[in-house]
Write a protein that holds these residues in place. Sequence first.
Motif, PDB file in Angstrom:
ATOM      1  N   PHE A  59      82.849  29.225 -67.603  1.00 38.99           N
ATOM      2  CA  PHE A  59      82.800  30.266 -68.628  1.00 38.99           C
ATOM      3  C   PHE A  59      81.676  31.260 -68.326  1.00 38.99           C
ATOM      4  CE2 PHE A  59      81.927  31.120 -73.396  1.00 38.99           C
ATOM      5  CZ  PHE A  59      82.636  32.307 -73.331  1.00 38.99           C
ATOM      6  N   ALA A  60      82.042  32.353 -67.647  1.00 35.96           N
ATOM      7  CA  ALA A  60      81.038  33.332 -67.224  1.00 35.96           C
ATOM      8  C   ALA A  60      80.525  34.193 -68.376  1.00 35.96           C
ATOM      9  CB  ALA A  60      81.640  34.241 -66.148  1.00 35.96           C
ATOM     10  N   VAL A  80      78.686  39.266 -65.682  1.00 36.22           N
ATOM     11  CA  VAL A  80      78.865  40.157 -64.526  1.00 36.22           C
ATOM     12  C   VAL A  80      79.175  39.311 -63.288  1.00 36.22           C
ATOM     13  CG1 VAL A  80      77.701  41.801 -63.012  1.00 36.22           C
ATOM     14  CG2 VAL A  80      77.457  41.982 -65.505  1.00 36.22           C
ATOM     15  N   GLU A  81      78.379  38.275 -63.070  1.00 33.99           N
ATOM     16  CA  GLU A  81      78.611  37.327 -61.981  1.00 33.99           C
ATOM     17  C   GLU A  81      79.170  36.027 -62.591  1.00 33.99           C
ATOM     18  OE1 GLU A  81      74.724  37.260 -60.110  1.00 33.99           O
ATOM     19  OE2 GLU A  81      75.213  39.029 -58.905  1.00 33.99           O
ATOM     20  N   PRO A  82      79.622  35.092 -61.789  1.00 38.35           N
ATOM     21  CA  PRO A  82      80.220  33.878 -62.363  1.00 38.35           C
ATOM     22  C   PRO A  82      79.270  33.089 -63.264  1.00 38.35           C
ATOM     23  CG  PRO A  82      80.825  34.093 -60.056  1.00 38.35           C
ATOM     24  CD  PRO A  82      79.806  35.164 -60.325  1.00 38.35           C
ATOM     25  N   VAL A  83      77.979  33.140 -62.963  1.00 38.20           N
ATOM     26  CA  VAL A  83      76.999  32.422 -63.794  1.00 38.20           C
ATOM     27  C   VAL A  83      75.891  33.405 -64.190  1.00 38.20           C
ATOM     28  CG1 VAL A  83      75.392  30.474 -63.903  1.00 38.20           C
ATOM     29  CG2 VAL A  83      77.461  30.282 -62.519  1.00 38.20           C
ATOM     30  N   ALA A  84      75.509  33.369 -65.463  1.00 35.98           N
ATOM     31  CA  ALA A  84      74.438  34.264 -65.937  1.00 35.98           C
ATOM     32  C   ALA A  84      73.143  33.978 -65.190  1.00 35.98           C
ATOM     33  CB  ALA A  84      74.231  34.060 -67.432  1.00 35.98           C
ATOM     34  N   ARG A  85      72.337  35.030 -65.015  1.00 40.20           N
ATOM     35  CA  ARG A  85      71.040  34.817 -64.359  1.00 40.20           C
ATOM     36  C   ARG A  85      70.054  35.887 -64.791  1.00 40.20           C
ATOM     37  NH1 ARG A  85      70.006  38.457 -59.926  1.00 40.20           N
ATOM     38  NH2 ARG A  85      71.905  39.301 -58.976  1.00 40.20           N
ATOM     39  N   GLY A 112      88.088  40.279 -62.775  1.00 40.33           N
ATOM     40  CA  GLY A 112      88.773  39.484 -63.796  1.00 40.33           C
ATOM     41  C   GLY A 112      89.891  40.300 -64.397  1.00 40.33           C
ATOM     42  N   VAL A 113      90.748  39.640 -65.181  1.00 38.29           N
ATOM     43  CA  VAL A 113      91.853  40.380 -65.783  1.00 38.29           C
ATOM     44  C   VAL A 113      91.330  41.405 -66.785  1.00 38.29           C
ATOM     45  CG1 VAL A 113      93.753  38.738 -65.520  1.00 38.29           C
ATOM     46  CG2 VAL A 113      92.161  38.481 -67.424  1.00 38.29           C
ATOM     47  N   ASP A 114      90.175  41.121 -67.371  1.00 35.69           N
ATOM     48  CA  ASP A 114      89.646  42.043 -68.380  1.00 35.69           C
ATOM     49  C   ASP A 114      88.920  43.241 -67.773  1.00 35.69           C
ATOM     50  OD1 ASP A 114      87.783  40.223 -67.400  1.00 35.69           O
ATOM     51  OD2 ASP A 114      86.603  40.167 -69.237  1.00 35.69           O
ATOM     52  N   ALA A 115      88.330  43.094 -66.603  1.00 41.20           N
ATOM     53  CA  ALA A 115      87.581  44.196 -65.993  1.00 41.20           C
ATOM     54  C   ALA A 115      87.359  43.921 -64.510  1.00 41.20           C
ATOM     55  CB  ALA A 115      86.224  44.349 -66.681  1.00 41.20           C
ATOM     56  N   PRO A 116      87.360  44.998 -63.698  1.00 43.88           N
ATOM     57  CA  PRO A 116      87.047  44.809 -62.275  1.00 43.88           C
ATOM     58  C   PRO A 116      85.549  44.638 -62.058  1.00 43.88           C
ATOM     59  CG  PRO A 116      87.522  47.122 -62.729  1.00 43.88           C
ATOM     60  CD  PRO A 116      87.695  46.388 -64.027  1.00 43.88           C
ATOM     61  N   ALA A 117      85.222  44.117 -60.888  1.00 46.37           N
ATOM     62  CA  ALA A 117      83.826  43.805 -60.562  1.00 46.37           C
ATOM     63  C   ALA A 117      82.927  45.041 -60.701  1.00 46.37           C
ATOM     64  CB  ALA A 117      83.766  43.256 -59.135  1.00 46.37           C
ATOM     65  N   TRP A 118      83.356  46.175 -60.136  1.00 43.31           N
ATOM     66  CA  TRP A 118      82.488  47.362 -60.117  1.00 43.31           C
ATOM     67  C   TRP A 118      82.158  47.839 -61.525  1.00 43.31           C
ATOM     68  CZ3 TRP A 118      84.049  51.692 -62.647  1.00 43.31           C
ATOM     69  CH2 TRP A 118      85.418  51.836 -62.896  1.00 43.31           C
ATOM     70  N   TYR A 119      83.134  47.661 -62.436  1.00 48.10           N
ATOM     71  CA  TYR A 119      82.929  48.152 -63.795  1.00 48.10           C
ATOM     72  C   TYR A 119      81.829  47.352 -64.501  1.00 48.10           C
ATOM     73  CZ  TYR A 119      83.806  49.687 -68.545  1.00 48.10           C
ATOM     74  OH  TYR A 119      83.643  50.193 -69.802  1.00 48.10           O
ATOM     75  N   PHE A 131      73.645  43.192 -58.001  1.00 47.74           N
ATOM     76  CA  PHE A 131      74.678  42.341 -58.607  1.00 47.74           C
ATOM     77  C   PHE A 131      75.991  42.442 -57.854  1.00 47.74           C
ATOM     78  CE2 PHE A 131      71.613  42.728 -61.953  1.00 47.74           C
ATOM     79  CZ  PHE A 131      71.607  41.443 -62.481  1.00 47.74           C
ATOM     80  N   VAL A 132      76.602  41.282 -57.627  1.00 49.08           N
ATOM     81  CA  VAL A 132      77.941  41.228 -57.045  1.00 49.08           C
ATOM     82  C   VAL A 132      78.870  40.823 -58.180  1.00 49.08           C
ATOM     83  CG1 VAL A 132      79.392  40.148 -55.299  1.00 49.08           C
ATOM     84  CG2 VAL A 132      76.939  40.487 -54.852  1.00 49.08           C
ATOM     85  N   GLY A 133      79.544  41.806 -58.747  1.00 50.26           N
ATOM     86  CA  GLY A 133      80.355  41.557 -59.936  1.00 50.26           C
ATOM     87  C   GLY A 133      81.544  40.665 -59.628  1.00 50.26           C
TER      88      GLY A 133
END
Length: 297
Positions: A134-135, A231-236, A271-278, A266-268
């Motif tokens: 759960f990112a 933004v990434e798979p795990v918060a940091r 996901g279905v809800d938003a692309p990495a760059w966004y 950040f390397v986004g």
Amino acid sequence: MIPGSPMQRVPAAAHNAASSIHVAHSLANALDALSEWGSAGAVFAGGTWIMRSPIRHEPLREHYVAIGRIAELGAVRIGTDVVEIGPVVTHAALAAALADLPEFNVLAAAAGRSANPAIRAMATIGGNLATPGFAAADCVPALLCLDAEIEVAGREGRERMKLEHFLQIRSTLAPGRLVTQIVVPRSERKTAHARLPLRKAGDYPVAIVSFSVSVDAAGRVQAARIAVGSVEPVARRWERLEAALIGRQLDAEGAARTATELAEEFVGRDGVDAPAWYRVSVLPSLVRRAAAAALGA
Ligand SMILES: Cc1cc2nc3c(=O)[nH]c(=O)nc-3n(C[C@H](O)[C@H](O)[C@H](O)COP(=O)(O)OP(=O)(O)OC[C@H]3O[C@@H](n4cnc5c(N)ncnc54)[C@H](O)[C@@H]3O)c2cc1C
């Protein structure tokens, strides 16, 4: 049969179902049940993630141990130096308990604005932290910026660790171990939580910035902890941004400009809800919002 009752065994419903749910009334009883079932069992807290397993095409575990009725895991204790939060405290209860403590604005907002009212009445803080896939969990970056520690217990004993470390090991947490407490230090600080859901209530945020600063009498930043979620798979933590703010007068526009310069680290995640760059591109505006809200606190 689980040793050390009191217990109640509820047959689970039909299709794609777990074969049993054991309702534990004490921590010892929950630990016994979890260790008996090993990798076939898992904790059931609010159930809001587990219930959606079929949607994510994930199999259910064979056995669940419901911990929601264990009184010692359901309290928020507000002490002079720390706040201790039981893992089965719901988002709604946590937001209410922290409402009069401005230093915890970030966590009250994370818990109080996530999801929708029905989910907030069910989902627990422990479930929010302990779900590996759960990112977009709101409480994870909020607790990172508050320097939280996590207590994990098994039949062999309890151990306390930094939340950062827990996030590294949570997907490999041994069967039979569970989160039993979240401990957050108290201090003079200004905090805020900024999140960007794409539509109204119920959607997961595409990006989150949790913000905590201590400022001196002249308004200069003495200490900063800023965490980024979803933004990434795990918060940091965003340590470069924290370091860049130290010693400066805190202003929301300046913080956002610095965030723009540093956001490329950040390397986004797509996901279905938003692309990495966004997800990465909205970070400066979330930093601006969070800093402005913290200044107003
Ligand atoms: C429509 C919807 C929207 C949502 N939106 C948001 C949102 O915007 N922001 C947000 O933060 N959350 C949101 N949530 C909640 C979030 O997705 C998870 O469902 C929730 O955080 C899980 O908590 P739970 O108590 O229900 O956990 P459960 O579903 O009971 O468990 C989840 C996982 O954690 C494990 N677990 C639970 N408690 C412990 C423990 N104490 N120790 C060890 N392992 C444990 C379980 O074994 C399981 O693997 C939303 C949920 C829904 C359904």
